[in-house]
Design a protein around this motif. Structure first.
Motif: not given
Length: 189
Positions: A54-62, A66-69
């Motif tokens: 289980i990997s956790f990442a702080s990510q702004d999906i919008m 940043a999301r694609e790479p």
């Protein structure tokens, strides 16, 4: 906690079964769990009983740039270009309130194009009103887009329409409603 519970459920593990290195013989299941809140992600990483799976990442999906790479990098570890299933739990309202109708449409389109299956838990419109009311009680302005949202009303129905009509997904099943009156909807691309 939800991610770990989901992981255990998908592998058929009871509480205490499995180990971080090899949760279940012959099972290959990896989860990527994202949230915009870095403190929540840090806590999840510290507490995860399955850090190898289980990997956790702080990510702004919008944040498209940043999301694609990030997505490509994660999936390339497994020789994949898409996810088998995406879980969108209690997040559509926040995307909608903070990014408007166009943001919600972009978000759902992104998920539909990157997931073979998609489980969505849309918040009902009354939750939108409650969130706006809480903000006003704190003396803050409304959400930027709240008053201009044309996508409103029965949000589970509206999201179903968007995913089936605009994103070429098929509604496979409605698993009923949670205790918070939120429907769980499973779609297939």
């Amino acid at each position: 906690e939800l991610s770990v519970a989901l992981y255990r459920h998908l592998l058929g593990l009871r509480e205490g079964e499995g180990s971080p290195e090899q949760p279940a013989a012959g099972q290959d299941l990896n989860l990527l769990c994202c949230d915009i809140d870095p403190a929540l992600i840090a806590r999840a990483q510290r507490c995860s009983p399955f850090p190898a799976s289980i990997s956790f990442a702080s990510q702004d999906i919008m944040d498209r740039a940043a999301r694609e790479p990030f997505r490509r990098s994660y999936l390339s570890r497994f020789g994949r270009s898409t996810f088998d299933i995406g879980f969108c739990m209690s997040v559509t309202m926040w995307i909608h309130l903070n990014h408007g109708d166009s943001g919600l449409l972009e978000f759902l389109s992104f998920l539909a194009s990157r997931c073979r299956y998609l489980l969505v838990e849309p918040q009902p419109w009354k939750c939108y009103r409650a969130a706006a009311r809480r903000l006003r009680k704190l003396g803050r302005n409304d959400f930027d887009h709240f008053r201009s949202l044309a996508i409103n009303g029965d949000m589970a129905e509206r999201i179903t329409q968007i995913l089936t009509r605009d994103c070429a997904m098929e509604l496979v099943c409605c698993f009923g409603s949670t205790s918070w009156d939120r429907r769980l909807l499973l779609f297939k691309s």
